[in-house]
Design a protein around this motif. Structure first.
Motif, short mmCIF file in Angstrom:
data_model
loop_
_atom_site.label_atom_id
_atom_site.label_comp_id
_atom_site.label_asym_id
_atom_site.label_seq_id
_atom_site.Cartn_x
_atom_site.Cartn_y
_atom_site.Cartn_z
N ARG A 209 17.55 -35.04 -18.18
CA ARG A 209 18.14 -35.09 -16.68
C ARG A 209 17.90 -34.07 -15.78
N PRO A 210 17.58 -34.03 -14.73
CA PRO A 210 17.06 -32.96 -13.90
C PRO A 210 18.47 -32.03 -13.28
N TYR A 211 18.79 -31.35 -14.09
CA TYR A 211 19.93 -30.49 -13.82
C TYR A 211 19.30 -29.20 -13.54
N ARG A 212 19.81 -28.42 -12.50
CA ARG A 212 19.31 -27.12 -11.95
C ARG A 212 20.47 -26.35 -11.45
N TYR A 213 20.06 -24.97 -11.59
CA TYR A 213 21.11 -24.15 -11.31
C TYR A 213 20.84 -23.62 -9.82
N HIS A 214 21.74 -23.33 -8.89
CA HIS A 214 21.76 -22.86 -7.76
C HIS A 214 22.64 -21.82 -7.56
N PRO A 215 21.93 -20.25 -7.44
CA PRO A 215 22.91 -19.14 -7.34
C PRO A 215 23.50 -19.07 -5.97
N GLU A 216 24.85 -18.73 -5.87
CA GLU A 216 25.61 -18.46 -4.55
C GLU A 216 26.08 -17.23 -4.68
N THR A 217 26.16 -16.51 -3.41
CA THR A 217 27.26 -15.58 -3.15
C THR A 217 28.64 -15.85 -3.35
N LEU A 218 29.44 -14.93 -3.60
CA LEU A 218 30.70 -15.16 -3.58
C LEU A 218 31.52 -15.73 -2.22
N GLU A 219 30.93 -15.39 -1.19
CA GLU A 219 31.20 -16.01 0.09
C GLU A 219 30.78 -17.52 0.38
N GLU A 220 29.61 -17.57 -0.35
CA GLU A 220 29.22 -18.97 -0.02
C GLU A 220 29.96 -19.86 -0.98
N ALA A 221 30.15 -19.61 -2.27
CA ALA A 221 30.96 -20.34 -3.34
C ALA A 221 32.18 -20.61 -2.79
N PHE A 222 32.91 -19.49 -2.18
CA PHE A 222 34.41 -19.99 -1.73
C PHE A 222 34.48 -20.71 -0.72
N SER A 223 33.56 -20.48 0.36
CA SER A 223 33.40 -21.51 1.59
C SER A 223 33.33 -22.78 1.30
N ARG A 224 32.45 -23.02 0.48
CA ARG A 224 31.96 -24.46 -0.04
C ARG A 224 33.29 -25.01 -0.70
N ARG A 225 33.92 -24.57 -1.79
CA ARG A 225 34.96 -25.05 -2.27
C ARG A 225 36.21 -25.35 -1.33
N TRP A 226 36.39 -24.33 -0.29
CA TRP A 226 37.58 -24.40 0.48
C TRP A 226 37.04 -25.70 1.38
N LYS A 227 36.19 -25.76 1.90
CA LYS A 227 35.59 -26.97 2.72
C LYS A 227 36.02 -28.07 1.91
N GLN A 228 35.81 -28.45 0.78
CA GLN A 228 36.09 -29.35 0.04
C GLN A 228 37.58 -29.84 -0.37
N GLY A 229 38.29 -28.75 0.08
CA GLY A 229 39.81 -29.01 0.00
C GLY A 229 40.34 -28.71 -1.25
N ILE A 230 39.66 -27.68 -1.78
CA ILE A 230 40.22 -27.26 -3.31
C ILE A 230 41.28 -25.96 -3.04
N GLY A 231 42.45 -26.19 -3.71
CA GLY A 231 43.25 -24.89 -3.67
C GLY A 231 43.05 -23.64 -4.18
N GLY A 232 43.71 -22.85 -3.79
CA GLY A 232 43.19 -21.47 -4.18
C GLY A 232 43.11 -21.11 -5.45
N VAL B 72 23.21 -30.70 -9.71
CA VAL B 72 23.13 -29.15 -9.28
C VAL B 72 24.36 -28.42 -9.84
N ILE B 73 24.22 -27.09 -10.47
CA ILE B 73 25.34 -26.31 -10.79
C ILE B 73 25.23 -25.13 -9.92
N SER B 74 26.27 -24.82 -8.89
CA SER B 74 26.20 -24.10 -8.02
C SER B 74 27.13 -22.98 -8.26
N GLY B 75 26.78 -21.62 -8.19
CA GLY B 75 27.98 -20.65 -8.39
C GLY B 75 27.32 -19.41 -8.34
N PRO B 76 28.26 -18.27 -8.15
CA PRO B 76 28.07 -16.75 -8.20
C PRO B 76 27.70 -16.20 -9.61
N GLY B 77 26.96 -16.79 -10.52
CA GLY B 77 27.02 -16.37 -11.85
C GLY B 77 25.82 -15.36 -11.79
#
Length: 291
Positions: free
Chosen positions: A219-242, A158-163
């Motif tokens: 292969r079953p790739y799929r795109y999942h759209p996110e809002t900016l807020e969702e994208a930031f929150s998910r990455r931050w919770k993964q421990g990724i730096g700013g 799954v490719i998730s992001g605010p595209g």
């Protein structure tokens, strides 16, 4: 300084996906090369090519040794370290010190001082530095790689992001490599001090691009759209730096805002064949491999 540099091309980044293809294209054309890397033992064996290194971009002395004998330097950008401009400038200055007469630099479509995509700002700074030296040069502003969405996928593909619904003309590594190699192999002045925008053949949303990747790979790739807020929150919770979060989110934002929504005929004009559709790419990276 070596004086025997007529027609020799120094190629950096040869252990990577783009640099390796450029070097292979030049070898096919019988162009003498210097292959430059941090780890020269990882360099391929190519006809007419010498392995040079170890040479870090920031190590000016090592770069002078590695580039000695070249007339043309192909500079593939380094990883975004926060000092990318300084590292690129070190390579260019080392090349000029040993007689390099032309610099070919692979930049990004949309490069500019206030570009949405953070990495495109780094590229613009390097472009300005190269032009300021007065050296003969060509800038290749490449569209986003068609392979990138596959590398951004998670383990579930799954490719998730605010595209959003923005479009981009995704381009293959092979097409960029052929354009760069064609210009490098031509000692003329046709493309001197020019900026060439290298794009794929059609504008696609991320959802469309990912659907084509799924069809091409089976292969079953799929795109999942996110809002900016969702994208930031998910990455931050993964421990990724700013800094990494900004680069990642701004890649999607550049597409959403239409910064990459341009088509050119550069691939066909330079190589003589149309740009390759994303589904015909010769390579797909594994998930979770985008830095």
């Amino acid at each position: 300084m070596s004086q025997n540099n007529s027609g020799t091309v120094a190629t950096t980044g040869v252990t990577g996906a783009l640099g390796s293809r450029i070097a292979a294209e030049l070898a096919k054309r019988g162009i003498p090369q210097l292959l430059v890397a941090r780890n020269p033992t990882a360099l391929p064996e190519l006809a007419g090519a010498q392995r040079r290194g170890p040479a870090e971009y920031a190590d000016a002395a090592a770069m002078r040794r590695a580039l000695d004998g070249a007339s043309t330097l192909i500079l593939i950008s380094g990883h975004p370290t926060g000092r990318r401009l300084e590292e690129h400038a070190s390579v260019v200055e080392a090349g000029l010190d040993v007689g390099v007469e032309r610099v070919l630099y692979v930049s990004l479509l949309g490069a500019g001082p206030v570009a949405t995509y953070r990495n495109a700002r780094d590229h613009w700074l390097t472009e300005q530095f190269i032009a300021g030296t007065g050296v003969r040069h060509t800038i290749f502003r490449a569209g986003f790689y068609g392979a990138t969405p596959a590398a951004l996928a998670d383990d579930d593909l799954v490719i998730s992001g605010p595209g959003g619904t923005g479009q981009a003309a995704f381009v293959t590594h092979a097409d960029i490599a052929e354009v760069v190699a064609t210009v490098a192999a031509n000692p003329g002045t046709e493309h001197d001090n020019a900026t060439l925008e290298v794009t794929g053949p059609e504008l696609l949303t991320l959802e469309q691009a990912v659907a084509k990747i799924a069809a091409a790979t089976g292969r079953p790739y799929r795109y999942h759209p996110e809002t900016l807020e969702e994208a930031f929150s998910r990455r931050w919770k993964q421990g990724i730096g700013g800094n990494q979060i900004e680069a990642w989110i701004s890649w999607y934002q550049a597409i959403a805002r239409g910064d990459l929504a341009s088509l050119t005929d550069v691939v066909e004009t330079v190589t003589g064949h149309p740009a390759t559709p994303i589904e015909s790419s010769d390579w797909w990276p594994e998930p979770n491999t985008s830095y």
